[in-house]
Design a protein around this motif. Structure first.
Motif, PDB file in Angstrom:
ATOM      1  N   MET A   1     -22.959  20.913  -1.022  1.00  0.00           N
ATOM      2  CA  MET A   1     -21.613  20.394  -0.959  1.00  0.00           C
ATOM      3  C   MET A   1     -21.653  18.918  -1.293  1.00  0.00           C
ATOM      4  N   SER A   2     -20.773  18.490  -2.152  1.00  0.00           N
ATOM      5  CA  SER A   2     -20.726  17.069  -2.483  1.00  0.00           C
ATOM      6  C   SER A   2     -19.473  16.446  -1.872  1.00  0.00           C
ATOM      7  N   ILE A   3     -19.630  15.227  -1.456  1.00  0.00           N
ATOM      8  CA  ILE A   3     -18.515  14.496  -0.860  1.00  0.00           C
ATOM      9  C   ILE A   3     -18.184  13.333  -1.779  1.00  0.00           C
ATOM     10  N   ALA A   4     -16.929  13.242  -2.173  1.00  0.00           N
ATOM     11  CA  ALA A   4     -16.508  12.135  -3.020  1.00  0.00           C
ATOM     12  C   ALA A   4     -16.377  10.880  -2.167  1.00  0.00           C
ATOM     13  N   LEU A   5     -17.030   9.823  -2.553  1.00  0.00           N
ATOM     14  CA  LEU A   5     -16.947   8.558  -1.850  1.00  0.00           C
ATOM     15  C   LEU A   5     -15.831   7.710  -2.464  1.00  0.00           C
ATOM     16  N   ARG A   6     -14.969   7.230  -1.611  1.00  0.00           N
ATOM     17  CA  ARG A   6     -13.896   6.369  -2.096  1.00  0.00           C
ATOM     18  C   ARG A   6     -14.442   4.981  -2.356  1.00  0.00           C
ATOM     19  N   GLN A   7     -13.987   4.392  -3.434  1.00  0.00           N
ATOM     20  CA  GLN A   7     -14.379   3.036  -3.769  1.00  0.00           C
ATOM     21  C   GLN A   7     -13.378   2.064  -3.157  1.00  0.00           C
ATOM     22  N   PRO A   8     -13.864   0.967  -2.573  1.00  0.00           N
ATOM     23  CA  PRO A   8     -12.931   0.004  -2.009  1.00  0.00           C
ATOM     24  C   PRO A   8     -12.106  -0.666  -3.108  1.00  0.00           C
ATOM     25  N   MET A   9     -10.875  -0.996  -2.773  1.00  0.00           N
ATOM     26  CA  MET A   9      -9.992  -1.726  -3.675  1.00  0.00           C
ATOM     27  C   MET A   9     -10.354  -3.206  -3.557  1.00  0.00           C
ATOM     28  N   SER A  10     -10.313  -3.926  -4.643  1.00  0.00           N
ATOM     29  CA  SER A  10     -10.573  -5.363  -4.556  1.00  0.00           C
ATOM     30  C   SER A  10      -9.307  -6.074  -4.096  1.00  0.00           C
ATOM     31  N   LEU A  11      -9.479  -7.269  -3.582  1.00  0.00           N
ATOM     32  CA  LEU A  11      -8.344  -8.069  -3.125  1.00  0.00           C
ATOM     33  C   LEU A  11      -7.384  -8.350  -4.281  1.00  0.00           C
ATOM     34  N   GLU A  12      -7.916  -8.662  -5.432  1.00  0.00           N
ATOM     35  CA  GLU A  12      -7.081  -8.955  -6.597  1.00  0.00           C
ATOM     36  C   GLU A  12      -6.272  -7.727  -7.025  1.00  0.00           C
ATOM     37  N   VAL A  13      -6.910  -6.553  -7.037  1.00  0.00           N
ATOM     38  CA  VAL A  13      -6.213  -5.321  -7.400  1.00  0.00           C
ATOM     39  C   VAL A  13      -5.132  -5.015  -6.368  1.00  0.00           C
ATOM     40  N   PHE A  14      -5.448  -5.208  -5.076  1.00  0.00           N
ATOM     41  CA  PHE A  14      -4.444  -4.976  -4.035  1.00  0.00           C
ATOM     42  C   PHE A  14      -3.229  -5.872  -4.236  1.00  0.00           C
ATOM     43  N   LEU A  15      -3.443  -7.172  -4.452  1.00  0.00           N
ATOM     44  CA  LEU A  15      -2.312  -8.099  -4.592  1.00  0.00           C
ATOM     45  C   LEU A  15      -1.424  -7.718  -5.773  1.00  0.00           C
ATOM     46  N   ALA A  16      -2.019  -7.321  -6.886  1.00  0.00           N
ATOM     47  CA  ALA A  16      -1.234  -6.879  -8.047  1.00  0.00           C
ATOM     48  C   ALA A  16      -0.493  -5.584  -7.729  1.00  0.00           C
ATOM     49  N   TRP A  17      -1.157  -4.661  -7.066  1.00  0.00           N
ATOM     50  CA  TRP A  17      -0.550  -3.386  -6.690  1.00  0.00           C
ATOM     51  C   TRP A  17       0.608  -3.606  -5.734  1.00  0.00           C
ATOM     52  N   GLU A  18       0.412  -4.448  -4.719  1.00  0.00           N
ATOM     53  CA  GLU A  18       1.438  -4.653  -3.708  1.00  0.00           C
ATOM     54  C   GLU A  18       2.718  -5.253  -4.291  1.00  0.00           C
ATOM     55  N   GLU A  19       2.582  -6.099  -5.298  1.00  0.00           N
ATOM     56  CA  GLU A  19       3.768  -6.686  -5.936  1.00  0.00           C
ATOM     57  C   GLU A  19       4.704  -5.619  -6.484  1.00  0.00           C
ATOM     58  N   GLN A  20       4.183  -4.449  -6.807  1.00  0.00           N
ATOM     59  CA  GLN A  20       4.974  -3.365  -7.379  1.00  0.00           C
ATOM     60  C   GLN A  20       5.564  -2.425  -6.320  1.00  0.00           C
ATOM     61  N   GLN A  21       5.226  -2.651  -5.049  1.00  0.00           N
ATOM     62  CA  GLN A  21       5.661  -1.751  -3.984  1.00  0.00           C
ATOM     63  C   GLN A  21       6.973  -2.220  -3.362  1.00  0.00           C
ATOM     64  N   GLU A  22       7.776  -1.281  -2.899  1.00  0.00           N
ATOM     65  CA  GLU A  22       9.020  -1.620  -2.213  1.00  0.00           C
ATOM     66  C   GLU A  22       8.763  -2.048  -0.783  1.00  0.00           C
ATOM     67  N   LEU A  23       7.788  -1.439  -0.126  1.00  0.00           N
ATOM     68  CA  LEU A  23       7.481  -1.741   1.259  1.00  0.00           C
ATOM     69  C   LEU A  23       6.324  -2.723   1.337  1.00  0.00           C
ATOM     70  N   ARG A  24       6.137  -3.304   2.512  1.00  0.00           N
ATOM     71  CA  ARG A  24       5.020  -4.228   2.721  1.00  0.00           C
ATOM     72  C   ARG A  24       3.769  -3.453   3.132  1.00  0.00           C
ATOM     73  N   TRP A  25       2.643  -3.934   2.643  1.00  0.00           N
ATOM     74  CA  TRP A  25       1.355  -3.334   2.949  1.00  0.00           C
ATOM     75  C   TRP A  25       0.381  -4.436   3.326  1.00  0.00           C
ATOM     76  N   GLU A  26      -0.462  -4.192   4.324  1.00  0.00           N
ATOM     77  CA  GLU A  26      -1.576  -5.086   4.599  1.00  0.00           C
ATOM     78  C   GLU A  26      -2.783  -4.533   3.850  1.00  0.00           C
ATOM     79  N   PHE A  27      -3.830  -5.334   3.759  1.00  0.00           N
ATOM     80  CA  PHE A  27      -5.063  -4.922   3.097  1.00  0.00           C
ATOM     81  C   PHE A  27      -6.202  -5.192   4.063  1.00  0.00           C
ATOM     82  N   ASP A  28      -6.951  -4.162   4.429  1.00  0.00           N
ATOM     83  CA  ASP A  28      -8.001  -4.300   5.434  1.00  0.00           C
ATOM     84  C   ASP A  28      -9.373  -4.618   4.833  1.00  0.00           C
ATOM     85  N   GLY A  29      -9.384  -5.053   3.579  1.00  0.00           N
ATOM     86  CA  GLY A  29     -10.646  -5.341   2.907  1.00  0.00           C
ATOM     87  C   GLY A  29     -11.201  -4.148   2.167  1.00  0.00           C
TER      88      GLY A  29
END
Length: 189
Positions: A1-29
């Motif tokens: 059985m293989s388990i897919a490992l999630r890759q962490p989002m970078s801070l820069e990618v999060f900030l760009a992504w969040e600008e496009q969201q209607e709601l507020r999101w925090e980023f836990d690193g």
């Protein structure tokens, strides 16, 4: 059985992504964390926090900011209920990097994060000198402050006066709870 490992989002990618969201999101690193709404009690305490700090800081070098502005702390992005900055913040700033005092109003759903992960992030952010967590169910605050190379916590309650020399003010804890009616709660054991 293989388990897919999630890759962490970078801070820069999060900030760009969040600008496009209607709601507020925090980023836990690692990944985005949705911000949820609070209770009426939370809102009253938060309002009192802005009024008490804003009145005392008016015309001074340090200024209070609301939960509409985010802070960068130890690789994470947070929207504290209020925070104080003592360096100039340009008007178009989206992320503050040098908060001095941070305030959170505790909620049952966020208290463990506020006491644990956020406390560590605030401790690991050199500009932060004080972290104040305000309870909703009673007139009480847990306060952590920087003392040389240590991060020391204590609890204040009732008619205590909060002394915050890093922003040159003192204020009664009771001001944060003006207009708050506490439900009957069992005594702590």
């Amino acid at each position: 059985m293989s388990i897919a490992l999630r890759q962490p989002m970078s801070l820069e990618v999060f900030l760009a992504w969040e600008e496009q969201q209607e709601l507020r999101w925090e980023f836990d690193g690692f990944e985005p964390v949705a911000m949820t709404g609070g209770t009426a009690q939370h809102s009253v305490i938060q309002r009192n926090l802005y009024i008490a700090l804003g009145t005392r800081l008016r015309g001074k070098r340090c200024q209070v900011y609301t939960a509409d502005l985010k802070i960068a702390v130890a690789g994470s992005i947070r929207y504290p209920d209020a925070f104080v900055v003592c360096s100039p913040v340009p008007g178009r700033t989206l992320v503050v990097t040098e908060p001095v005092v941070v305030f959170e109003v505790l909620s049952p759903s966020t208290a463990s994060t506020d006491f644990g992960i956020k406390n560590e992030e605030y401790r690991d952010t050199p500009s932060i000198q004080r972290y104040v967590m305000l309870a909703q169910d009673r007139q009480r605050a847990t306060v952590f402050e920087r003392a040389a190379n240590d991060w020391i916590g204590h609890i204040v309650s009732g008619e205590a006066i909060l002394r915050m020399p890093e922003i040159e003010i003192t204020l009664p804890l009771a001001e944060f709870y003006d207009g708050v009616t506490f439900e009957d709660i069992p005594p702590e054991v």
